[in-house]
Design a protein around this motif. Sequence first.
Motif, short mmCIF file in Angstrom:
data_model
loop_
_atom_site.label_atom_id
_atom_site.label_comp_id
_atom_site.label_asym_id
_atom_site.label_seq_id
_atom_site.Cartn_x
_atom_site.Cartn_y
_atom_site.Cartn_z
N ARG A 1 -80.13 0.83 -30.37
CA ARG A 1 -78.83 0.84 -31.04
C ARG A 1 -78.60 2.24 -31.59
O ARG A 1 -79.49 2.83 -32.22
N SER A 2 -77.42 2.75 -31.34
CA SER A 2 -77.14 4.15 -31.68
C SER A 2 -77.18 4.42 -33.18
O SER A 2 -77.43 5.56 -33.58
N GLU A 3 -76.94 3.40 -33.98
CA GLU A 3 -76.99 3.60 -35.44
C GLU A 3 -78.34 4.22 -35.83
O GLU A 3 -78.42 5.08 -36.69
N SER B 1 -66.94 5.53 -25.71
CA SER B 1 -66.01 4.42 -25.88
C SER B 1 -66.84 3.25 -26.41
O SER B 1 -67.70 2.73 -25.70
N TYR C 1 -70.82 -7.98 -24.80
CA TYR C 1 -71.76 -7.09 -25.49
C TYR C 1 -71.44 -6.90 -26.97
O TYR C 1 -72.14 -6.21 -27.68
N HIS D 1 -69.93 -4.12 -14.94
CA HIS D 1 -69.85 -3.82 -16.37
C HIS D 1 -68.44 -4.17 -16.81
O HIS D 1 -67.48 -3.90 -16.10
N ALA E 1 -66.40 -3.07 -19.13
CA ALA E 1 -65.40 -2.14 -19.69
C ALA E 1 -65.73 -0.68 -19.40
O ALA E 1 -65.99 0.09 -20.32
N LYS E 2 -65.71 -0.31 -18.15
CA LYS E 2 -66.01 1.08 -17.80
C LYS E 2 -64.76 1.94 -17.99
O LYS E 2 -63.66 1.48 -17.72
N PHE E 3 -64.96 3.18 -18.41
CA PHE E 3 -63.79 4.07 -18.37
C PHE E 3 -63.85 4.87 -17.07
O PHE E 3 -64.90 5.01 -16.45
N SER F 1 -72.28 1.87 -18.07
CA SER F 1 -72.67 2.01 -16.66
C SER F 1 -73.01 3.45 -16.26
O SER F 1 -73.26 3.71 -15.09
N THR G 1 -71.06 6.39 -16.73
CA THR G 1 -69.96 7.27 -16.29
C THR G 1 -70.08 8.68 -16.89
O THR G 1 -69.95 9.68 -16.17
N GLU H 1 -77.98 3.16 -25.05
CA GLU H 1 -77.32 1.91 -24.67
C GLU H 1 -78.20 0.76 -25.16
O GLU H 1 -79.41 0.82 -25.03
N LYS H 2 -77.56 -0.27 -25.72
CA LYS H 2 -78.37 -1.35 -26.29
C LYS H 2 -78.76 -2.42 -25.28
O LYS H 2 -79.63 -3.22 -25.55
N GLU H 3 -78.10 -2.45 -24.11
CA GLU H 3 -78.40 -3.51 -23.13
C GLU H 3 -79.23 -2.92 -22.00
O GLU H 3 -78.78 -2.00 -21.30
N TYR I 1 -77.63 -2.63 -18.53
CA TYR I 1 -76.69 -1.52 -18.28
C TYR I 1 -77.44 -0.20 -18.06
O TYR I 1 -76.97 0.66 -17.32
C1 LIG Z 1 -66.94 0.11 -23.82
S1 LIG Z 1 -68.57 0.04 -23.21
C2 LIG Z 1 -68.84 1.67 -22.62
C3 LIG Z 1 -68.65 1.79 -21.13
C4 LIG Z 1 -68.94 3.17 -20.57
N1 LIG Z 1 -68.06 4.18 -21.11
C5 LIG Z 1 -68.80 3.11 -19.03
O1 LIG Z 1 -67.93 3.81 -18.46
O2 LIG Z 1 -69.54 2.35 -18.41
C6 LIG Z 1 -69.55 -0.01 -24.66
C7 LIG Z 1 -71.04 -0.07 -24.38
O3 LIG Z 1 -71.74 0.10 -25.63
C8 LIG Z 1 -72.87 -0.74 -25.68
N2 LIG Z 1 -73.15 -0.93 -27.11
C9 LIG Z 1 -72.50 -1.72 -27.97
N3 LIG Z 1 -72.97 -1.58 -29.23
C10 LIG Z 1 -73.95 -0.63 -29.15
C11 LIG Z 1 -74.79 -0.01 -30.12
N4 LIG Z 1 -74.72 -0.35 -31.43
N5 LIG Z 1 -75.67 0.94 -29.70
C12 LIG Z 1 -75.74 1.27 -28.37
N6 LIG Z 1 -74.98 0.70 -27.41
C13 LIG Z 1 -74.07 -0.21 -27.80
C14 LIG Z 1 -72.43 -1.98 -24.91
O4 LIG Z 1 -73.54 -2.71 -24.41
C15 LIG Z 1 -71.53 -1.40 -23.82
O5 LIG Z 1 -72.25 -1.16 -22.63
#
Ligand SMILES: C[S@@+](CC[C@H](N)C(=O)[O-])C[C@H]1O[C@@H](n2cnc3c(N)ncnc32)[C@H](O)[C@@H]1O
Length: 314
Positions: free
Chosen positions: A13-15, A32, A41, A242, A244-246, A272, A274, A290-292, A295
């Motif tokens: 987790r990025s926190e 994003s 997620y 995934h 929600a990819k941008f 994913s 990107t 990334e937490k998953e 992914y």
């Molecule tokens: C909107 S998606 C990002 C998609 C990415 N920009 C792409 O193009 O594939 C958000 C991602 O953040 C991950 N995520 C959510 N909370 C997180 C956290 N606290 N720390 C790290 N990753 C987290 C989710 O599992 C998800 O894959």
Amino acid sequence: MKYLESNKIYLGRSESKMLEIKPGSIALSFWSPPYFVGKNYEKDETYDSWQMMLKKVIENHATVLKPGGFLVINIADILCFKDENIPKVQALNISQQRCAVTREMVIEAKEQNPSFNRYQLAKLLGCSEQTIDRRLNGNNIRGGKYQTQTRVKLVGGNLEKYAYDVGLYLYDRRIWAKDPSWANSRWTSNSYKAVSEFEDLYIFWKPGEYVVDKRKLSKAEWREWGARGIWYIKSVRKNDDHEAKFPFELAERIIKIFSAKGDIVLDPFMGSGTTAIAAIANERKYIGIEKEKKYIELAQKQLNAYAKQIPLFG
Ligand SMILES: C[S@@+](CC[C@H](N)C(=O)[O-])C[C@H]1O[C@@H](n2cnc3c(N)ncnc32)[C@H](O)[C@@H]1O
């Protein structure tokens, strides 16, 4: 302390994981996050925990960014934010009425027969009890009339505050205009709301000198998008791996403008992959979090395929 190495994606987790990045080493962070719109997620987040997560991740940038570095956040306002406290949204959709009974007729019948319930009024007027209910109470614009009411929730103001409080300042903002999302906009048939078709890009700056090199883009690129506030880029069509990819092009434009060759680009919500691929494609390094696990595996697969020059982005 051993810091995170570049050109790797880390599980966590990025926190907390971001605290392992070398302070002052990141030229650009582009991400994003979850938007709090019910994706898988983010299913464990409450509104408050989601806000706390964003706050903490933004705070971490005050440490990891280089002086003069940029943090670019891609996010959208929440168009259907559930709020128990707002009055029931009433929408009398006269353009969709199939039955000739009007609200005025129901009110008049009710005044003349004050003791009648809606079943008796329906019998009297020759319509269904739902028609009586709809004429008197309107339609819940989100569909089911017993669902919680929704309103629009702006998110940019909170991000600006979290950033400002740790000394990161809003430098610029742009709009990403994507394709209209008709499929997700069922509620618009009972309202005057616009369909969802744009997202925001918030660009924060950490005080310090940054280099302006206009040679990064051609004159035509500056004119067409580099200096423009609205970016027209189609959404990613293939979201089966995934949610929600941008688009690659969105990441590439941000990377081209806000970083230089050799810089480290961070994406703490790597999904994913990107951002990582756009960084490599433009001779930058990356750090991903990334937490998953699934992914990270997907991103790694995409990076490997990119290394072999398999065309990935349709
Ligand atoms: C909107 S998606 C990002 C998609 C990415 N920009 C792409 O193009 O594939 C958000 C991602 O953040 C991950 N995520 C959510 N909370 C997180 C956290 N606290 N720390 C790290 N990753 C987290 C989710 O599992 C998800 O894959």
